[in-house]
Design a protein around this motif. Structure first.
Motif, PDB file in Angstrom:
ATOM      1  N   GLU A   1      37.134   4.192 100.139  1.00  0.00           N
ATOM      2  CA  GLU A   1      38.136   3.855  99.129  1.00  0.00           C
ATOM      3  C   GLU A   1      38.138   2.349  98.837  1.00  0.00           C
ATOM      4  OE1 GLU A   1      41.366   7.448 100.037  1.00  0.00           O
ATOM      5  OE2 GLU A   1      41.636   5.459 100.952  1.00  0.00           O
ATOM      6  N   GLU A   2      38.001   1.543  99.873  1.00  0.00           N
ATOM      7  CA  GLU A   2      37.961   0.090  99.686  1.00  0.00           C
ATOM      8  C   GLU A   2      36.718  -0.320  98.914  1.00  0.00           C
ATOM      9  OE1 GLU A   2      39.188  -3.866  99.889  1.00  0.00           O
ATOM     10  OE2 GLU A   2      40.267  -2.003 100.266  1.00  0.00           O
ATOM     11  N   THR A   3      35.591   0.321  99.219  1.00  0.00           N
ATOM     12  CA  THR A   3      34.349   0.027  98.506  1.00  0.00           C
ATOM     13  C   THR A   3      34.487   0.328  97.023  1.00  0.00           C
ATOM     14  OG1 THR A   3      33.026   0.531 100.480  1.00  0.00           O
ATOM     15  CG2 THR A   3      31.887   0.561  98.357  1.00  0.00           C
ATOM     16  N   LEU A   4      35.036   1.503  96.690  1.00  0.00           N
ATOM     17  CA  LEU A   4      35.228   1.884  95.294  1.00  0.00           C
ATOM     18  C   LEU A   4      36.192   0.940  94.585  1.00  0.00           C
ATOM     19  CD1 LEU A   4      35.452   5.765  95.681  1.00  0.00           C
ATOM     20  CD2 LEU A   4      33.608   4.478  94.591  1.00  0.00           C
ATOM     21  N   ASN A   5      37.211   0.514  95.294  1.00  0.00           N
ATOM     22  CA  ASN A   5      38.195  -0.401  94.712  1.00  0.00           C
ATOM     23  C   ASN A   5      37.544  -1.744  94.355  1.00  0.00           C
ATOM     24  OD1 ASN A   5      40.984  -1.314  94.096  1.00  0.00           O
ATOM     25  ND2 ASN A   5      40.643  -2.649  95.865  1.00  0.00           N
ATOM     26  N   VAL A   6      36.689  -2.231  95.243  1.00  0.00           N
ATOM     27  CA  VAL A   6      36.050  -3.530  95.020  1.00  0.00           C
ATOM     28  C   VAL A   6      35.028  -3.472  93.891  1.00  0.00           C
ATOM     29  CG1 VAL A   6      34.505  -5.241  96.036  1.00  0.00           C
ATOM     30  CG2 VAL A   6      36.433  -4.371  97.354  1.00  0.00           C
ATOM     31  N   ILE A   7      34.238  -2.405  93.838  1.00  0.00           N
ATOM     32  CA  ILE A   7      33.201  -2.330  92.802  1.00  0.00           C
ATOM     33  C   ILE A   7      33.734  -1.749  91.490  1.00  0.00           C
ATOM     34  CG2 ILE A   7      31.397  -2.136  94.540  1.00  0.00           C
ATOM     35  CD1 ILE A   7      31.154   0.809  93.900  1.00  0.00           C
ATOM     36  N   ARG A   8      35.034  -1.396  91.473  1.00  0.00           N
ATOM     37  CA  ARG A   8      35.716  -0.929  90.269  1.00  0.00           C
ATOM     38  C   ARG A   8      35.056   0.299  89.661  1.00  0.00           C
ATOM     39  NH1 ARG A   8      36.663  -7.076  87.841  1.00  0.00           N
ATOM     40  NH2 ARG A   8      37.955  -7.777  89.596  1.00  0.00           N
ATOM     41  N   ARG A   9      34.776   1.241  90.530  1.00  0.00           N
ATOM     42  CA  ARG A   9      34.231   2.526  90.084  1.00  0.00           C
ATOM     43  C   ARG A   9      35.090   3.642  90.655  1.00  0.00           C
ATOM     44  NH1 ARG A   9      28.286   2.675  88.786  1.00  0.00           N
ATOM     45  NH2 ARG A   9      27.486   0.541  88.916  1.00  0.00           N
ATOM     46  N   ARG A  10      35.031   4.793  90.011  1.00  0.00           N
ATOM     47  CA  ARG A  10      35.753   5.953  90.505  1.00  0.00           C
ATOM     48  C   ARG A  10      34.754   7.061  90.825  1.00  0.00           C
ATOM     49  NH1 ARG A  10      40.686   5.867  86.087  1.00  0.00           N
ATOM     50  NH2 ARG A  10      41.996   4.343  87.181  1.00  0.00           N
ATOM     51  N   ARG A  11      34.808   7.526  92.050  1.00  0.00           N
ATOM     52  CA  ARG A  11      33.971   8.633  92.482  1.00  0.00           C
ATOM     53  C   ARG A  11      34.808   9.539  93.386  1.00  0.00           C
ATOM     54  NH1 ARG A  11      31.322   6.659  89.202  1.00  0.00           N
ATOM     55  NH2 ARG A  11      29.091   6.151  89.167  1.00  0.00           N
ATOM     56  N   PRO A  12      34.787  10.840  93.157  1.00  0.00           N
ATOM     57  CA  PRO A  12      35.509  11.733  94.066  1.00  0.00           C
ATOM     58  C   PRO A  12      34.849  11.738  95.440  1.00  0.00           C
ATOM     59  CG  PRO A  12      34.181  12.991  92.503  1.00  0.00           C
ATOM     60  CD  PRO A  12      34.138  11.566  92.050  1.00  0.00           C
ATOM     61  N   LEU A  13      35.674  11.859  96.478  1.00  0.00           N
ATOM     62  CA  LEU A  13      35.162  11.933  97.843  1.00  0.00           C
ATOM     63  C   LEU A  13      35.009  13.405  98.209  1.00  0.00           C
ATOM     64  CD1 LEU A  13      37.384   9.177  99.526  1.00  0.00           C
ATOM     65  CD2 LEU A  13      35.193   8.930  98.343  1.00  0.00           C
ATOM     66  N   MET A  14      33.813  13.799  98.540  1.00  0.00           N
ATOM     67  CA  MET A  14      33.523  15.205  98.820  1.00  0.00           C
ATOM     68  C   MET A  14      33.323  15.425 100.320  1.00  0.00           C
ATOM     69  SD  MET A  14      30.461  17.613  97.296  1.00  0.00           S
ATOM     70  CE  MET A  14      29.173  16.766  98.197  1.00  0.00           C
ATOM     71  N   TYR A  15      34.091  16.345 100.878  1.00  0.00           N
ATOM     72  CA  TYR A  15      33.968  16.653 102.299  1.00  0.00           C
ATOM     73  C   TYR A  15      32.577  17.230 102.583  1.00  0.00           C
ATOM     74  CZ  TYR A  15      34.385  19.185 106.687  1.00  0.00           C
ATOM     75  OH  TYR A  15      34.170  19.658 107.945  1.00  0.00           O
ATOM     76  N   VAL A  16      31.915  16.651 103.589  1.00  0.00           N
ATOM     77  CA  VAL A  16      30.601  17.124 104.021  1.00  0.00           C
ATOM     78  C   VAL A  16      30.634  17.276 105.537  1.00  0.00           C
ATOM     79  CG1 VAL A  16      28.126  16.625 104.168  1.00  0.00           C
ATOM     80  CG2 VAL A  16      29.428  15.939 102.130  1.00  0.00           C
ATOM     81  N   PRO A  17      30.424  18.487 106.055  1.00  0.00           N
ATOM     82  CA  PRO A  17      30.412  18.654 107.513  1.00  0.00           C
ATOM     83  C   PRO A  17      29.264  17.878 108.133  1.00  0.00           C
ATOM     84  CG  PRO A  17      29.631  20.646 106.417  1.00  0.00           C
ATOM     85  CD  PRO A  17      30.165  19.755 105.343  1.00  0.00           C
ATOM     86  N   PHE A  18      29.457  17.447 109.360  1.00  0.00           N
ATOM     87  CA  PHE A  18      28.438  16.624 110.010  1.00  0.00           C
ATOM     88  C   PHE A  18      27.094  17.351 110.116  1.00  0.00           C
ATOM     89  CE2 PHE A  18      32.050  14.100 111.794  1.00  0.00           C
ATOM     90  CZ  PHE A  18      31.642  12.876 111.295  1.00  0.00           C
ATOM     91  N   TRP A  19      27.133  18.655 110.364  1.00  0.00           N
ATOM     92  CA  TRP A  19      25.872  19.375 110.541  1.00  0.00           C
ATOM     93  C   TRP A  19      25.045  19.344 109.262  1.00  0.00           C
ATOM     94  CZ3 TRP A  19      24.450  23.360 107.403  1.00  0.00           C
ATOM     95  CH2 TRP A  19      25.455  24.028 106.697  1.00  0.00           C
ATOM     96  N   LEU A  20      25.730  19.424 108.108  1.00  0.00           N
ATOM     97  CA  LEU A  20      25.016  19.381 106.835  1.00  0.00           C
ATOM     98  C   LEU A  20      24.499  17.968 106.564  1.00  0.00           C
ATOM     99  CD1 LEU A  20      24.107  20.843 104.306  1.00  0.00           C
ATOM    100  CD2 LEU A  20      26.361  20.381 103.286  1.00  0.00           C
ATOM    101  N   GLY A  21      25.305  16.977 106.927  1.00  0.00           N
ATOM    102  CA  GLY A  21      24.870  15.593 106.761  1.00  0.00           C
ATOM    103  C   GLY A  21      23.652  15.278 107.610  1.00  0.00           C
TER     104      GLY A  21
END
Length: 330
Positions: A233-253
């Motif tokens: 969220e802090e990264t998106l705020n600084v770069i002034r972009r909007r991206r939804p945060l999508m839940y990804v289970p660790f095993w899939l990651g």
């Protein structure tokens, strides 16, 4: 800061292994400002000659060094008054594997520094995952080897290090340029205590100065604890972009990281991430209460950590759509 007049008449020589990397460049600059001579010991000095511009003429020297080879390490330590071990890998690269560099390399430097009576500052890593990932496992094994071979060494365990060219905030910011979403691995609950690279360099310099008690393990964390969700969220705020945060289970990651890791072995293709890197996101990286009580922290050494929000915009602005002055996108 060390203001001993004798230092400028007879400057001490500090060998910095891995001195051309992200952390190393800041360490070299901090040491040079104190009046030390610095020998930058790296595998490929030909790509780091720009560092010779730091300080006065001849104050910084380059030396081709491979920490896997004891003879090479011994040559880098000739005439040195202190040594700093920084090498770290994010993925295996041929013979330069986690074990070869972070464990055997650290052991070589520690044993040879001890035999030569040279002060040593060793950089490890701060994580609850003591042996869950290859990176942390070999970092801790290297740390143990250092403490056995060189009991008087100063061992520093930093949390995630941020600053220009870091591989944390920069990586997430870069993802927004080609991805419509940002992955929230495991729900984004993992906690980090990002520490500014300049603060880490200052801690190393104070250890070289001798003002940080030797023979101890220090845990380095920044001014605040952030969850992975807050980091994104802090990264998106600084770069002034909007991206939804999508839940990804660790095993899939980890599965995706494994694929990216294999693709990265193809010549000319970059390694985006690896399964080991995703696995590390499972574990908190924060300073322990014990370290705080015992003064084995930045604050205990008299260093006030920089806050993330005070510095992030100074280098993440390049990821904004229209540069430094762009507005947030819809």
């Amino acid at each position: 800061m060390n203001l001993d007049p004798d230092l400028y008449q007879h400057p001490k020589l500090i060998t910095v292994f891995g001195g051309s990397g992200f952390v190393g460049r800041h360490v070299v600059e901090t040491l040079v400002k104190r009046g030390y001579r610095v020998r930058v010991a790296v595998r490929r000095p030909e790509v780091a000659y720009y560092m010779l511009q730091i300080g006065e003429v001849g104050q910084v020297q380059m030396l081709k060094t491979n920490v896997r080879i004891r003879e090479s390490v011994a040559r880098a330590l000739i005439g040195a008054d202190a040594a700093v071990f920084l090498p770290g890998l994010m993925y295996n690269d041929g013979r330069n594997s986690f074990s070869a560099v972070q464990e055997e390399g650290a052991k070589n430097v520690a044993e040879l520094a001890r035999s030569a009576g040279i002060q040593l500052v060793h950089i490890s890593a701060l994580s609850e995952a003591t042996d869950a990932t290859a990176y942390i496992r070999t970092k801790r094994a290297g740390e143990e080897a250092v403490r056995v071979a060189c009991p008087e060494a100063v061992v520093l365990r930093p949390s995630v290090i941020f600053g220009p060219e870091d591989q944390f905030f920069n990586k997430f910011a870069d993802m927004t340029r080609f991805s419509a979403v940002l992955p929230l691995f495991g729900g984004g609950k993992t906690r980090f205590q990002p520490v500014y690279v300049g603060d880490v360099a200052e801690m190393i310099a104070r250890a070289v100065d001798g003002v940080v008690p030797a023979g101890k393990v220090y845990e380095l964390g920044g001014a605040e604890v952030l969850s992975l969700r807050q980091v994104l969220e802090e990264t998106l705020n600084v770069i002034r972009r909007r991206r939804p945060l999508m839940y990804v289970p660790f095993w899939l990651g980890q599965l995706a990281g494994g694929v990216f890791g294999l693709v990265g072995r193809i010549p000319m293709l970059p390694t985006v991430t690896t399964a080991d890197q995703i696995k590390m996101l499972k574990y908190d990286s924060i300073v322990s209460e014990k370290a705080v009580k015992e003064g084995r922290t930045l604050q205990g050494a008299g260093i006030t950590p920089h806050a993330v929000d005070a510095l992030l915009a100074s280098y993440l602005w390049r990821f904004r759509v229209h540069g430094q002055f762009s507005k947030i996108t819809a």
